[in-house]
Write an enzyme that holds these catalytic residues in place. Structure first.
Site, PDB file in Angstrom:
ATOM      1  N   CYS A 230       0.828  -1.205   0.000  1.00  0.00           N
ATOM      2  CA  CYS A 230       0.000   0.000   0.000  1.00  0.00           C
ATOM      3  C   CYS A 230       0.866   1.260   0.000  1.00  0.00           C
ATOM      4  CB  CYS A 230      -0.913   0.012   1.226  1.00  0.00           C
ATOM      5  SG  CYS A 230      -2.161  -1.279   1.157  1.00  0.00           S
TER       6      CYS A 230
ATOM      7  N   CYS B 142      -3.646   0.187  -3.269  1.00  0.00           N
ATOM      8  CA  CYS B 142      -4.159   0.571  -1.956  1.00  0.00           C
ATOM      9  C   CYS B 142      -3.263   1.661  -1.379  1.00  0.00           C
ATOM     10  CB  CYS B 142      -4.234  -0.642  -1.022  1.00  0.00           C
ATOM     11  SG  CYS B 142      -2.693  -1.561  -0.850  1.00  0.00           S
TER      12      CYS B 142
END
Ligand code: C8R
Length: 263
Positions: A82, A164
């Site tokens: 992420c 993400c």
């Protein structure tokens, strides 16, 4: 039909399949999985290359579909951490220089499938099981749904869907279409970001050192991008000539006027 020629391929307006295409993607697959990202060393490069070829061989290169590439996608799954995804539009070279230095960041070409296909051309023909090394469909002059364009749309979609954390995009402020609704970024990636996973998109609008001042964060094109993202509940930030990227531009051109003050 020339004598002695077993079968002729259809003639298109785009570059033909890159010579040694299959050897190149096999070699790149091994380089990536064995050397660059050894956590992927269990991937089967022979199978991956077969799936890649099966996506387009013996098929009409103007009727390529997302599902042709599905078996290839299934064999090349990969998790990107992420906050490490970098998109780009008309600024691929700078974005790639950035992730080359910032080793933990990933453009699509820093993932297995993007790494394998970057810079290559490929197509087959409905009437033969060979690749067409002479010519391939040109996206504008021949057809939009050609093997190469559909590939990039498909893998870009997966890349954006799986992102993400905060994501970044490098845009080219010296280009008339700094944000282009018809580019892969403007047409595919922004609509496939998942707002539950991606709170913010940070845009860096980079002007070439030599380029004419064209667009900045305050241009209406950038505002279009902002509106699309806010509509999708993704926050948007924008910065002109982001310093880490400007410093990379200056490595190439240290004496340039705009490079004298950035240090
Ligand atoms: N992406 C799209 N296209 C890509 C690509 C890639 O990673 N890598 C290559 N080599 N290409 P552009 P864009 C090829 O207008 O359309 C992803 C394709 O043939 O400068 O907005 C990537 O994640 C494609 O037509 O940029 C990035 O964020 C051109 O190069 C965007 O999509 C890219 O042309 C960039 O796509």
């Amino acid at each position: 039909l020339k004598l002695g020629q077993a079968h002729t391929h259809k003639e298109w307006n785009g570059t033909g399949t890159t010579p040694h295409f299959s050897d190149i993607i096999l070699g790149r697959c091994y380089t990536y999985t064995q050397i660059e990202q050894p956590e992927l060393s269990q991937k089967d490069c022979q199978e991956i290359v077969k799936a890649f070829q099966n996506a387009f061989l013996s098929k009409d290169p103007c009727s390529s579909r997302e599902k042709d590439y599905q078996p290839l996608l299934n064999l090349t799954s990969q998790t990107i951490p992420c906050g490490k995804v970098v998109f780009w539009s008309k600024a691929g070279e700078l974005a790639h220089q950035y992730t080359r230095v910032q080793r933990e960041m990933f453009t699509l070409e820093d993932t297995l499938l993007g790494y394998m296909a970057d810079g290559l051309s490929w197509c087959g023909d409905a009437g033969s099981s060979d690749m067409n090394y002479q010519s391939c469909p040109h996206p504008r002059k021949d057809c939009r749904n050609n093997t190469v364009s559909v590939f990039w749309d498909t893998v870009s979609k997966r890349f954006a869907k799986s992102a993400c954390g905060t994501v970044q995009v490098v845009l080219n402020g010296s280009y008339s279409n700094t944000f282009d609704k018809n580019s892969t970024f403007g047409r595919v990636e922004i609509y496939n970001l998942r707002p539950e996973k991606v709170p913010t998109l940070q845009a860096w609008v980079m002007r070439d050192l030599e380029g004419l001042p064209s667009h900045t964060c305050s241009s209406s094109l950038i505002n279009d991008l902002k509106l699309i993202l806010e509509e999708r509940k993704i926050a948007f930030t924008c910065q002109d000539d982001y310093r880490p990227l400007r410093l990379l531009q200056c490595v190439r051109n240290p004496e340039h006027q705009s490079c004298r003050s950035v240090m």
